[in-house]
Design a protein around this motif. Sequence first.
Motif, PDB file in Angstrom:
ATOM      1  N   GLY A  11       1.069  -1.124  -0.006  1.00 21.02           N
ATOM      2  CA  GLY A  11      -0.190  -0.013   0.053  1.00 21.02           C
ATOM      3  C   GLY A  11       0.877   1.295   0.022  1.00 21.02           C
ATOM      4  O   GLY A  11       1.761   1.301   0.599  1.00 21.02           O
ATOM      5  N   ASP A  12       0.509   2.055  -0.787  1.00 18.83           N
ATOM      6  CA  ASP A  12       0.925   3.481  -0.836  1.00 18.83           C
ATOM      7  C   ASP A  12       0.242   4.528  -1.146  1.00 18.83           C
ATOM      8  O   ASP A  12      -0.941   4.293  -1.985  1.00 18.83           O
ATOM      9  CB  ASP A  12       2.592   3.502  -1.446  1.00 18.83           C
ATOM     10  CG  ASP A  12       2.263   3.464  -2.892  1.00 18.83           C
ATOM     11  OD1 ASP A  12       1.573   4.029  -3.673  1.00 18.83           O
ATOM     12  OD2 ASP A  12       2.812   2.540  -3.487  1.00 18.83           O
ATOM     13  N   ALA A  13       0.262   5.780  -0.832  1.00 22.40           N
ATOM     14  CA  ALA A  13      -0.515   7.087  -1.133  1.00 22.40           C
ATOM     15  C   ALA A  13       0.466   8.249  -0.847  1.00 22.40           C
ATOM     16  O   ALA A  13       1.215   8.194   0.087  1.00 22.40           O
ATOM     17  CB  ALA A  13      -1.742   6.915  -0.235  1.00 22.40           C
ATOM     18  N   ASN A  14       0.409   8.922  -2.100  1.00 25.15           N
ATOM     19  CA  ASN A  14       1.172  10.242  -1.920  1.00 25.15           C
ATOM     20  C   ASN A  14       0.373  11.517  -1.867  1.00 25.15           C
ATOM     21  O   ASN A  14      -0.861  11.335  -2.242  1.00 25.15           O
ATOM     22  CB  ASN A  14       2.244  10.346  -2.848  1.00 25.15           C
ATOM     23  CG  ASN A  14       2.072  10.449  -4.231  1.00 25.15           C
ATOM     24  OD1 ASN A  14       1.110  11.570  -4.560  1.00 25.15           O
ATOM     25  ND2 ASN A  14       2.344   9.529  -5.057  1.00 25.15           N
ATOM     26  N   CYS A  15       1.046  12.421  -1.415  1.00 29.85           N
ATOM     27  CA  CYS A  15       0.375  13.998  -1.121  1.00 29.85           C
ATOM     28  C   CYS A  15       1.312  14.833  -1.236  1.00 29.85           C
ATOM     29  O   CYS A  15       2.432  14.760  -1.083  1.00 29.85           O
ATOM     30  CB  CYS A  15      -0.347  13.822   0.157  1.00 29.85           C
ATOM     31  SG  CYS A  15      -1.052  15.100   0.654  1.00 29.85           S
TER      32      CYS A  15
END
Lengths: 92, 666
Positions: free
Chosen positions: B92-96
């Motif tokens: 899982g990854d999520a960038n911002c």
Amino acid sequence: MKISVKLMVMLGTRMVNESFEEEVAEGTTLEKLFQQVDGSKRFKKKYFKEILAAPRPPVVLLNGNRVEVPEELGEKLNEGDEVSVVSPIAGG
Amino acid sequence: MGAKGYMGKVMWVDLTNGTIKREDVPDEVYRKFLSGYGLGAKMLFDRINPGIDPLGPENILGFCSGLLTGVGSVFTGRFEVVAKSPLTGGWGDANCGGDLSPAIKKAGVDAIFFTGISPKPVYLVVDGDKAELKDAARVWGKDAVETEELIRKQLGDDKAKFKLATIGPAGEKKALIAGISNDRGRYAARSGLGAVMGSKKLKALAVKGEQKIEGANPEAIKTLTKEFQKGLKSADFLGKVLSSRIVNIAGIMTRVSPLATAQPGTLWCQILKKFGTAGITAMSSESGDSPVKNWGGSGHHDFPLARASKIGDDAAIKYQVKKYGCYSCPISCGGICEVKEGPYPLSETHKPEYETLCAFGAMCLVDDLQAIYKLNDLCNRGGVDTISCGAVCAFAIECVENGILTKQDVGGLDLGWGKAEALIKLTEMIIARQGIGDVLADGVKRAAKKIGKGAENFAMHAGGQELPMHDPKLDPGYGLAYEVEPTPGRHTIASGTWQELMLVHRYSKDADKVKQMKSHKERLSPRGKAKNQAVNSKVLQLANGSGVCLFGLGCGPKFPLYEYLNAAAGWSLDEDQFLLIGERIETLRHAFNVREGITRKDMKMQGRASGNPPLPRGPHKGVTLDMDTMAKEFYQEFGWDFESGKPSKERLEKLGLDEVIKEFYG
């Protein structure tokens, strides 16, 4: 016969969003329709010529179904047809 | 020790016993994996055992800054959140964007990793060399924006020096579609990582520091930035002065001007500057880019331009009071908005992105802009991913329409296409996990399983992740990414569109030159797509290791990614060596999934998305994509076995991924 046209394209920094009805002769093709509008005084600029010459051709829909550009621009139109020309941008 | 762009340390916070320590990271790790999610992948692959509960104490949640963040480069302010995803069961990854990434480095570390589960709600405060866990009792239960305000008050931070990441009530309640908020509503939204943060009883982190971030060759970085910005300004000039002629003369310019070769990116940049991603909303609905009516409709018929235009471009920026840019961004595609009129007034809120406008607009057939602003604000405050929330709402509507859910099942709501008020109530129920909201808060895959009665036919996901708002039948590259990337259902990695915007051949001499005048039939052909898609994916791995914004790569002039990295870290790597790093990061993330027992068949999109069955009308009438052929070629590019997913030993040796060889080949 009357054709309903929707144009929604990004040209440079301008968003062109126009919906109108165009009266055309029997047997008019998509290509002829675009030439007719560009040749008329409806808009100051030849929007269709511009967008059709773009590096990525626009999405052209006839009654909501895709028309291959430029191969199928010879498609003949019928009374009440709806034509959409939209920038092929898909990101975000 | 000279400056190298990265800080060479990470922070480990054990929430179970409250210990915090800093750990040196060898240079070799950065040289092999960069920072960002490359560093995150290395840490998680080495320290997480397969099969652990993503919401249990063994999961590791990391906030990783980028290698280029803060060194003087532009478009490099993104942070990556990593963990085993509770939504997909794999990587899982999520960038911002926002403003957290530089703060992490200024506090002297490249990443902050959390392990364990706190006995009570806490938040982490990092102030330079000092770090402590504080009691979060007073903010637990508060929304993500209010939490930011209250913590600032508690810290006496009236000048907003601390940069924060927070979760809302949805994250606290471990909703699997929960994300992590930064700067009052920017989101690391995907993979369900807000639920991981909630499971750890970690309400927020607040970070500040004064440490200097410096590259090995600051002068070279300055020159690269200057040159790149010159390219951006030239594009502006062309956009403004030539205006409508720009497109017309592009054919001539591509032969004479290197700038003109960036034509699609230049247009994209103009849209981002003027509207943000909201600029494409109406066009996308008509062109077939947007999924419509939970992927079962067509924009032209179900959400025509007259309706779509009410929520896109000029309309969408109607309430914008100022533009918003993330750290080091030269174009500012975001916006701060205020809605004073109508039934849902909002005093300060982020402008909805295209994904949000489409997820609640074309997907649910809502053309009420004020209602979508409200839905966006509810999601940002409540702490859920707007893509997944819109998708789960569209799923619920279709279940009601088909008699799978009754009015009673949905708490008496008048749920239907275009019924904005009911959607607002449903979203509140999802965030609070009330009634049917409790079922929907875990995403469409799990909700369909619980509901049964054929609901899975309307659950539009890949590998458990709700699909984003780009229909692969317009651009099959999106579909390929949705099914083969380690984070399934992700639109910000690779696609035909991104390759055209980036002109991906500029990043690899082995890539095929991007052909602009491609017919749609050529686009739909499944063969020969993998080579450029693989290069696109590798470049994105490098970007996500560096904190680079995807929009920076596709806004006209070539983004000097390799040059920046060499100047920052003091390396002398060539294009091939960089692409090898990209492949290494991608393969390590993929191997994480394989080790969890996830194979390609687990990542396949719900059939409707790939045209199975084909849509009866609209721009995608009769189109069915051959996803297996595309995926097989992509797997071959990376040396992954199509059945088991295992990377070949030979390729792993080339990549120097000894940790993966040990895992799969003993």
